[in-house]
Enzyme design. Structure first.
Site, PDB file in Angstrom:
ATOM      1  N   PHE A 404      18.662 -36.270 -44.654  1.00 26.03           N
ATOM      2  CA  PHE A 404      19.666 -36.819 -43.729  1.00 26.03           C
ATOM      3  C   PHE A 404      19.031 -37.655 -42.617  1.00 26.03           C
ATOM      4  CE2 PHE A 404      20.510 -32.301 -44.815  1.00 26.03           C
ATOM      5  CZ  PHE A 404      21.169 -32.572 -46.006  1.00 26.03           C
ATOM      6  N   CYS A 405      17.912 -38.317 -42.938  1.00 28.43           N
ATOM      7  CA  CYS A 405      17.209 -39.157 -41.943  1.00 28.43           C
ATOM      8  C   CYS A 405      16.785 -38.350 -40.730  1.00 28.43           C
ATOM      9  CB  CYS A 405      18.069 -40.333 -41.484  1.00 28.43           C
ATOM     10  SG  CYS A 405      18.427 -41.511 -42.748  1.00 28.43           S
ATOM     11  N   ASN A 406      16.617 -37.049 -40.885  1.00 30.14           N
ATOM     12  CA  ASN A 406      16.201 -36.209 -39.758  1.00 30.14           C
ATOM     13  C   ASN A 406      15.005 -35.376 -40.220  1.00 30.14           C
ATOM     14  OD1 ASN A 406      15.906 -34.271 -37.730  1.00 30.14           O
ATOM     15  ND2 ASN A 406      18.092 -34.254 -37.260  1.00 30.14           N
TER      16      ASN A 406
END
Ligand SMILES: Cc1ncc(COP(=O)(O)O)c(C=O)c1O
Length: 499
Positions: A404-406
């Site tokens: 999740f791009c995290n």
């Protein structure tokens, strides 16, 4: 309960009644059921279970109708000129700007509102124009979207120090004691930036908004990434006053995509230095004179032509949220999230082993509706989340999987160490999620990604019950069947291909 209902219906209704007993305030949110049946009826007409609200919200049919009516009934040209069609468009853009400021309970006296392409565009504007100098610091939480992580490249290029504030397990909240120490390390005579998300797009944690004033009192400017927070919570910029706040409007109300905003508090705005100029950002520029004069206020940050025809749809979207009431949305999300967490955490294989591991708080205290998890087979082996997503998709359930791009929150949640991550970069240019996951399996069977179900604006009980039932179907399974193909649940090896 239906009188003549099948056992299935009776069971469903009994579950719903129990849910209402547990979460009685859900009954105050029936307006959203009405909207679901009208404005959002395409969901049920198509049998879709949409659980990717942190990816993007869904729009109401009337938002589109109102916007198209406006476009059909006016003649609009490129804004910021004196001709009548341009003036008409400029009025709509400025009206939307005013509306957004008002929505967040502030005004142009205190904040500058810059329209951007999305939250990432807003974050990049901060990164490239923040006055980092050697000795100043960029402090950010492990829990951040990559577009906030990316600002570290601007900080480093200007000689600033970069530090990460860690999270604590199992809830993935900020380690407040450690954060306090890190905040004390700033030289208040320099420009320092502290960045954190109001709500995590990985774990749903709501980080304390009180950190904004605390960090400011210790000599920091504060960037509050509100992209995952504002779709289901109110942000009052009179009571919380970050120097920068970033949002994407499609995450709030689904339409339009392609517009975000950067809110900058006036004193911080005065410190920003744009590294270039562009069409639309200057009052005057000369080729022979080799100089330019930036426009004042937001215009100096809005490069080129704005997405001007879409901007009026932002006001329409905000009015839509207001007509429902953000507190009602928040309460509904809290009820559904609470039920889902309780249900998932009680799921067990017959041998007693837990089926699900949830990353983040196990209850609804200081958390939103983003529920991230992994599934395990009866032997405790991790299920491949990509196959789970495929299976969910086959049942009309939209989930999101991966990191999740995290990456920071994911690394902590999944127990990946600095050594693991350094080893991953030895893969070189071929590094991607697949090769990384393979390597992590070789290094001790850690997961390198997860499954995210996010609850939002028009989620209802039936959606989360269907998701819960989908997960419960993995009880005691060691094989997965997608269409005609059966896989070993853990290795993903094809056992039978009947296609
Ligand atoms: C917390 C957070 N910040 C920033 C972003 C970036 O948003 P966008 O992709 O719209 O630029 C996202 C997107 O998921 C997010 O969840």
């Amino acid at each position: 309960m239906t009188k003549s209902g099948s056992r299935e219906t009776m069971h469903v209704d009994a579950a719903y009644i129990r849910f209402l007993e547990q979460y009685p305030s859900y009954a105050n949110t029936t307006l959203l059921d009405t909207l679901r049946a009208t404005e959002y009826r395409r969901l049920d007409e198509q049998g879709q279970v949409y659980l990717d609200y942190t990816g993007g919200s869904l729009c109401a049919a009337s938002q589109l109708e109102k916007h198209f009516h406006l476009l059909r009934s006016g003649v609009f040209g490129n804004p910021h000129s004196a001709n009548p069609t341009s003036v008409a468009m400029t009025e709509h853009v400025e009206r939307a700007r005013h509306y957004v400021l008002n929505y967040f309970n502030t005004s142009a006296d205190d904040y500058v509102l810059i329209f951007t392409q999305n939250a990432s565009g807003a974050l990049k504007l901060i990164g490239e124009s923040f006055p980092f100098v050697p000795g100043s610091r960029y402090l950010l939480s492990f829990d951040n979207h990559n577009s906030v992580n990316g600002i570290r490249e601007f900080a480093r290029a200007k000689g600033a120090g970069v530090a990460y504030a860690p999270l604590v397990m199992p809830g993935l909240q900020l380690d407040l004691a450690r954060l306090e120490t890190l905040l004390d390390e700033a030289d208040p005579a320099l420009e320092n930036l502290f960045a954190f998300p109001a709500q995590s797009n990985f774990s749903g944690v709501k980080h304390p908004l009180g950190l904004v004033a605390k960090a400011q009192s210790k000599g920091w400017r504060v960037l509050l990434d509100a992209a995952a927070f504002v779709p289901t919570n109110s942000l009052d910029l009179k009571s919380v006053q970050p120097d920068f706040a970033t949002i994407s409007f499609y995450k709030m109300f689904g339409y339009p995509t392609g517009i975000g905003a950067l809110l900058v508090r006036r004193p911080a705005f005065a410190k920003l230095r744009r590294p270039w100029f562009a069409g639309g950002t200057v009052n005057f520029a000369s080729v022979q004179g080799q100089a330019h004069m930036l426009s004042p206020n937001e215009a100096s940050f809005e490069d080129g032509t704005l997405n001007y025809l879409s901007i009026p749809a932002v006001e329409i979207g905000l009015r839509h949220l207001q007509s429902i009431g953000i507190d009602k949305i928040a309460e509904r999300v809290r009820c559904l999230t609470g039920w889902l967490l309780d249900e998932l955490l009680t799921l067990r294989h017959i041998n007693g082993r837990a089926m699900v591991r949830i990353y983040g708080p196990a209850n609804t205290v200081e958390r939103g509706g983003t529920v991230t998890l992994n599934l395990y087979d009866p032997e405790g082996r991790l299920l491949d989340y990509r196959r789970v997503e495929e299976l969910a998709g086959a049942k009309g359930i939209s989930l999101r999987t991966g990191c999740f791009c995290n990456p920071g929150a994911g690394e902590i949640a999944e127990g990946l160490t600095e050594e693991d991550m350094r080893a991953a970069f030895t893969i070189g240019a071929d590094i991607n999620l697949a090769s990384f996951t393979r390597m992590m399996k070789e290094r001790g069977h850690k997961s390198a990604g997860a499954i995210r179900a996010s609850i939002g604006l028009v989620t209802n009980f039936n959606d989360i019950r269907r998701f819960r039932d989908f997960i419960a179907d993995f009880r005691d399974q060691t094989r997965l069947t997608i269409g005609d193909v059966t896989f070993d649940i853990e290795s993903c090896r094809i056992i039978r291909d009947g296609s």
